[in-house]
Write a protein that holds these residues in place. Structure first.
Motif, PDB file in Angstrom:
ATOM      1  N   VAL A   1      29.706  48.592  31.092  1.00 11.45           N
ATOM      2  CA  VAL A   1      30.509  48.523  32.315  1.00 11.45           C
ATOM      3  C   VAL A   1      31.731  47.643  32.062  1.00 11.45           C
ATOM      4  N   GLU A   2      32.893  48.128  32.434  1.00 13.77           N
ATOM      5  CA  GLU A   2      34.144  47.430  32.136  1.00 13.77           C
ATOM      6  C   GLU A   2      35.007  47.354  33.387  1.00 13.77           C
ATOM      7  N   LEU A   3      35.490  46.149  33.684  1.00 14.96           N
ATOM      8  CA  LEU A   3      36.452  45.935  34.749  1.00 14.96           C
ATOM      9  C   LEU A   3      37.689  45.279  34.152  1.00 14.96           C
ATOM     10  N   ILE A   4      38.827  45.477  34.790  1.00  9.57           N
ATOM     11  CA  ILE A   4      40.080  44.967  34.246  1.00  9.57           C
ATOM     12  C   ILE A   4      40.813  44.153  35.310  1.00  9.57           C
ATOM     13  N   TYR A   5      41.772  43.348  34.857  1.00  9.18           N
ATOM     14  CA  TYR A   5      42.742  42.756  35.783  1.00  9.18           C
ATOM     15  C   TYR A   5      44.115  42.933  35.181  1.00  9.18           C
ATOM     16  N   THR A   6      45.090  43.266  36.041  1.00  5.67           N
ATOM     17  CA  THR A   6      46.403  43.703  35.579  1.00  5.67           C
ATOM     18  C   THR A   6      47.495  42.673  35.815  1.00  5.67           C
ATOM     19  N   ALA A   7      47.131  41.534  36.361  1.00 10.46           N
ATOM     20  CA  ALA A   7      48.091  40.443  36.548  1.00 10.46           C
ATOM     21  C   ALA A   7      47.452  39.166  36.021  1.00 10.46           C
ATOM     22  N   PRO A   8      48.246  38.276  35.395  1.00 11.03           N
ATOM     23  CA  PRO A   8      47.660  37.065  34.797  1.00 11.03           C
ATOM     24  C   PRO A   8      46.837  36.240  35.785  1.00 11.03           C
ATOM     25  N   GLN A   9      47.275  36.167  37.028  1.00 13.82           N
ATOM     26  CA  GLN A   9      46.605  35.308  38.010  1.00 13.82           C
ATOM     27  C   GLN A   9      45.516  36.036  38.799  1.00 13.82           C
TER      28      GLN A   9
ATOM     29  N   PHE B   1      42.477  37.399  38.148  1.00 11.82           N
ATOM     30  CA  PHE B   1      41.082  36.996  38.038  1.00 11.82           C
ATOM     31  C   PHE B   1      40.869  35.583  38.566  1.00 11.82           C
ATOM     32  N   PHE B   2      41.898  34.724  38.438  1.00 14.04           N
ATOM     33  CA  PHE B   2      41.786  33.373  38.992  1.00 14.04           C
ATOM     34  C   PHE B   2      41.628  33.426  40.508  1.00 14.04           C
ATOM     35  N   PHE B   3      42.503  34.204  41.175  1.00 12.87           N
ATOM     36  CA  PHE B   3      42.396  34.300  42.634  1.00 12.87           C
ATOM     37  C   PHE B   3      41.133  35.041  43.054  1.00 12.87           C
ATOM     38  N   THR B   4      40.646  35.919  42.193  1.00 15.76           N
ATOM     39  CA  THR B   4      39.356  36.557  42.469  1.00 15.76           C
ATOM     40  C   THR B   4      38.243  35.520  42.485  1.00 15.76           C
ATOM     41  N   GLN B   5      38.295  34.576  41.536  1.00 15.28           N
ATOM     42  CA  GLN B   5      37.298  33.508  41.514  1.00 15.28           C
ATOM     43  C   GLN B   5      37.424  32.598  42.739  1.00 15.28           C
ATOM     44  N   VAL B   6      38.660  32.377  43.204  1.00 12.43           N
ATOM     45  CA  VAL B   6      38.855  31.578  44.423  1.00 12.43           C
ATOM     46  C   VAL B   6      38.212  32.278  45.618  1.00 12.43           C
ATOM     47  N   LYS B   7      38.386  33.601  45.713  1.00  8.65           N
ATOM     48  CA  LYS B   7      37.766  34.358  46.801  1.00  8.65           C
ATOM     49  C   LYS B   7      36.242  34.300  46.716  1.00  8.65           C
ATOM     50  N   ILE B   8      35.727  34.391  45.488  1.00  7.08           N
ATOM     51  CA  ILE B   8      34.278  34.287  45.300  1.00  7.08           C
ATOM     52  C   ILE B   8      33.780  32.925  45.765  1.00  7.08           C
ATOM     53  N   ALA B   9      34.525  31.864  45.406  1.00  4.96           N
ATOM     54  CA  ALA B   9      34.134  30.509  45.798  1.00  4.96           C
ATOM     55  C   ALA B   9      34.164  30.353  47.315  1.00  4.96           C
ATOM     56  N   ALA B  10      35.176  30.917  47.974  1.00  2.00           N
ATOM     57  CA  ALA B  10      35.259  30.830  49.432  1.00  2.00           C
ATOM     58  C   ALA B  10      34.130  31.619  50.085  1.00  2.00           C
ATOM     59  N   PHE B  11      33.855  32.802  49.556  1.00  2.00           N
ATOM     60  CA  PHE B  11      32.783  33.654  50.081  1.00  2.00           C
ATOM     61  C   PHE B  11      31.426  32.973  49.907  1.00  2.00           C
ATOM     62  N   GLY B  12      31.147  32.507  48.702  1.00  2.00           N
ATOM     63  CA  GLY B  12      29.881  31.840  48.438  1.00  2.00           C
ATOM     64  C   GLY B  12      29.785  30.491  49.120  1.00  2.00           C
ATOM     65  N   GLY B  13      30.911  29.766  49.211  1.00  2.00           N
ATOM     66  CA  GLY B  13      30.902  28.462  49.860  1.00  2.00           C
ATOM     67  C   GLY B  13      30.555  28.561  51.333  1.00  2.00           C
ATOM     68  N   PHE B  14      31.134  29.540  52.019  1.00  2.00           N
ATOM     69  CA  PHE B  14      30.799  29.714  53.435  1.00  2.00           C
ATOM     70  C   PHE B  14      29.338  30.122  53.599  1.00  2.00           C
ATOM     71  N   PHE B  15      28.861  30.964  52.695  1.00  2.00           N
ATOM     72  CA  PHE B  15      27.469  31.412  52.773  1.00  2.00           C
ATOM     73  C   PHE B  15      26.511  30.236  52.587  1.00  2.00           C
ATOM     74  N   LEU B  16      26.790  29.369  51.591  1.00  3.34           N
ATOM     75  CA  LEU B  16      25.918  28.224  51.348  1.00  3.34           C
ATOM     76  C   LEU B  16      26.035  27.174  52.450  1.00  3.34           C
TER      77      LEU B  16
END
Length: 272
Positions: free
Chosen positions: A69-77, A79-94
């Motif tokens: 399984v392969e996923l890509i990102y097409t802009a340098p930033q 995946f970083f902002f994706t991780q920020v969204k993950i942190a916000a999503f998981g942070g609210f859940f916790l």
């Protein structure tokens, strides 16, 4: 004049106390969210790998190699902002249990004892129902949606171009987060209906009478908040309709208990 000034001071004091208490509860809630955000950001890649599991399941359903399984990102930033969204999503859940507790502590002093005892089950039921909806998305609906998209691939050869699905990390995260939030919110329907019935805003008879409109609305909402494929739309609409029926059943139970309590109170009042 002095008396009027004292009355104004006496009326403003409780307001100031409420605002101080609200600020205290907000600070604790924001602090809990911030700590949970940092924790989830530190493990953002591991969390994202967990979120990719439904995609791997869909790949296996499609008869493809799930280990590739392969996923890509097409802009340098990206995946970083994706991780920020993950942190916000998981942070609210916790942090949600802490936030809910702070909300309860702020509201509880203004409630009667029976209202407090009635409020606590809803605080418990809300995260449990959200988890059930999220689990349904994680183990079934996201794999089903991704399998639907994977089925559109084209192997190529014989005059045909090769068309392969290479999702971007941000778009895949948006998809699974949208589904989790949509199902999680829909699974709150029994809680919302129960609160409205307890408050006397709606009744079980009203919910039952509006059933046909609720069915139409369920499909409209599913079409708006889910990806544009029939599987995810039907997959959200059907649980919504089932939960609406559960809400009617719950409303009838609440009304029966209320009627029994009022009847008992009436008997006690008539007793010598």
């Amino acid at each position: 004049m002095k008396q009027g000034h004292d009355e104004i001071e006496a009326s403003s004091a409780p307001l100031i106390e409420h605002l101080i208490e609200l600020r205290r509860r907000l600070i604790w809630s924001l602090l809990g969210f911030f700590l949970a955000f940092l924790f989830c950001f530190f493990f953002a890649k591991q969390i994202f790998n967990l979120l990719v599991v439904p995609y791997q399941i869909a790949t296996a359903w499609a008869g493809l190699d799930a280990s590739k399984v392969e996923l890509i990102y097409t802009a340098p930033q990206e995946f970083f902002f994706t991780q920020v969204k993950i942190a916000a999503f998981g942070g609210f859940f916790l942090a949600f249990p802490l936030i809910a507790m702070q909300l309860y502590k702020f509201v509880a002093p203004g409630l009667y004892r029976d209202e407090r005892s009635a409020f606590i089950p809803f605080l418990v039921a809300t995260p449990i129902l959200f988890l059930i909806g999220a689990a349904l998305v994680y183990f079934f609906f996201t794999p089903m949606v991704m399998w639907f998209f994977l089925s559109m691939q084209q192997a190529g050869g014989g005059g045909q171009a090769t068309i392969a699905l290479l999702p971007r990390v941000s778009e895949y995260l948006s998809l699974i987060m949208t589904l989790i939030f949509a199902f999680g919110l829909v699974f709150q329907l029994p809680v919302v209906a129960s609160l409205l019935v307890r408050a006397g805003i709606v009744s079980a008879a009203t919910l039952a009478a509006k059933r046909k409109y609720a069915i139409v609305l369920a499909f409209i909402v599913a079409a708006v908040i889910t990806p544009p494929d029939p599987m995810s739309q039907i997959g959200l609409a059907i649980p919504t309709i089932i939960l609406y029926e559960i809400s009617i059943f719950t409303a009838r139970l609440i009304e029966k208990k209320r009627a029994a309590r009022l009847a008992e109170a009436g008997l006690n009042a008539d007793a010598p």
